[in-house]
Design a protein around this motif. Structure first.
Motif, PDB file in Angstrom:
ATOM      1  N   CYS A  37      -5.905  31.195  57.930  1.00  0.00           N
ATOM      2  CA  CYS A  37      -6.115  31.457  56.496  1.00  0.00           C
ATOM      3  C   CYS A  37      -7.548  31.879  56.165  1.00  0.00           C
ATOM      4  N   ASP A  38      -8.447  31.818  57.155  1.00  0.00           N
ATOM      5  CA  ASP A  38      -9.872  32.075  56.922  1.00  0.00           C
ATOM      6  C   ASP A  38     -10.459  31.124  55.876  1.00  0.00           C
ATOM      7  N   PRO A  53      -6.658  18.748  56.182  1.00  0.00           N
ATOM      8  CA  PRO A  53      -5.646  19.804  56.183  1.00  0.00           C
ATOM      9  C   PRO A  53      -6.198  21.048  55.482  1.00  0.00           C
ATOM     10  N   CYS A  54      -5.720  22.192  55.873  1.00  0.00           N
ATOM     11  CA  CYS A  54      -6.127  23.445  55.240  1.00  0.00           C
ATOM     12  C   CYS A  54      -5.648  23.448  53.788  1.00  0.00           C
ATOM     13  N   PRO A  55      -6.518  23.812  52.841  1.00  0.00           N
ATOM     14  CA  PRO A  55      -6.108  23.854  51.439  1.00  0.00           C
ATOM     15  C   PRO A  55      -5.005  24.886  51.171  1.00  0.00           C
ATOM     16  N   SER A  56      -4.917  25.917  52.013  1.00  0.00           N
ATOM     17  CA  SER A  56      -3.921  26.968  51.784  1.00  0.00           C
ATOM     18  C   SER A  56      -2.577  26.686  52.445  1.00  0.00           C
ATOM     19  N   MET A  61      -7.228  21.531  60.319  1.00  0.00           N
ATOM     20  CA  MET A  61      -8.315  22.471  60.547  1.00  0.00           C
ATOM     21  C   MET A  61      -9.051  22.116  61.837  1.00  0.00           C
ATOM     22  N   THR A  62      -9.789  23.063  62.394  1.00  0.00           N
ATOM     23  CA  THR A  62     -10.537  22.896  63.630  1.00  0.00           C
ATOM     24  C   THR A  62     -12.018  22.742  63.302  1.00  0.00           C
ATOM     25  N   ALA A  73     -23.098  26.698  59.325  1.00  0.00           N
ATOM     26  CA  ALA A  73     -21.841  26.592  60.065  1.00  0.00           C
ATOM     27  C   ALA A  73     -21.053  27.891  60.029  1.00  0.00           C
ATOM     28  N   CYS A  74     -21.698  28.962  59.704  1.00  0.00           N
ATOM     29  CA  CYS A  74     -20.966  30.230  59.621  1.00  0.00           C
ATOM     30  C   CYS A  74     -21.145  31.086  60.858  1.00  0.00           C
TER      31      CYS A  74
END
Length: 74
Positions: A37-38, A53-56, A61-62, A73-74
């Motif tokens: 989902c980026d 968990p991923c919001p989308s 998430m990892t 962190a990018c």
């Protein structure tokens, strides 16, 4: 010259401090990512020690550590 000076000062100020006013006692060590989902969640914004968990999509998430040289962190 006034406009050029203002722009130069603005750009210089935006790169001087990587935390840009954030609490210096809380330093990020990475971020949680959902590569499908980026989506990105900074480790300081995640609750608890488990991967959020991923919001989308809701998948786990990892965690990826940031490069020590940039503090990002990018």
């Amino acid at each position: 010259m006034g406009v050029l000076t203002t722009i130069t000062e603005l750009l210089r100020a935006s790169t001087q401090n990587p935390t840009r006013g954030e609490d210096p006692t809380r330093e990020s060590t990475g971020a949680y990512w959902c590569h499908d989902c980026d989506e990105r969640v900074l480790d300081l914004d995640a609750e608890g020690d488990a991967a959020p968990p991923c919001p989308s999509c809701g998948d786990e998430m990892t965690f990826e550590r940031s490069a020590a040289s940039t503090g990002c962190a990018c």
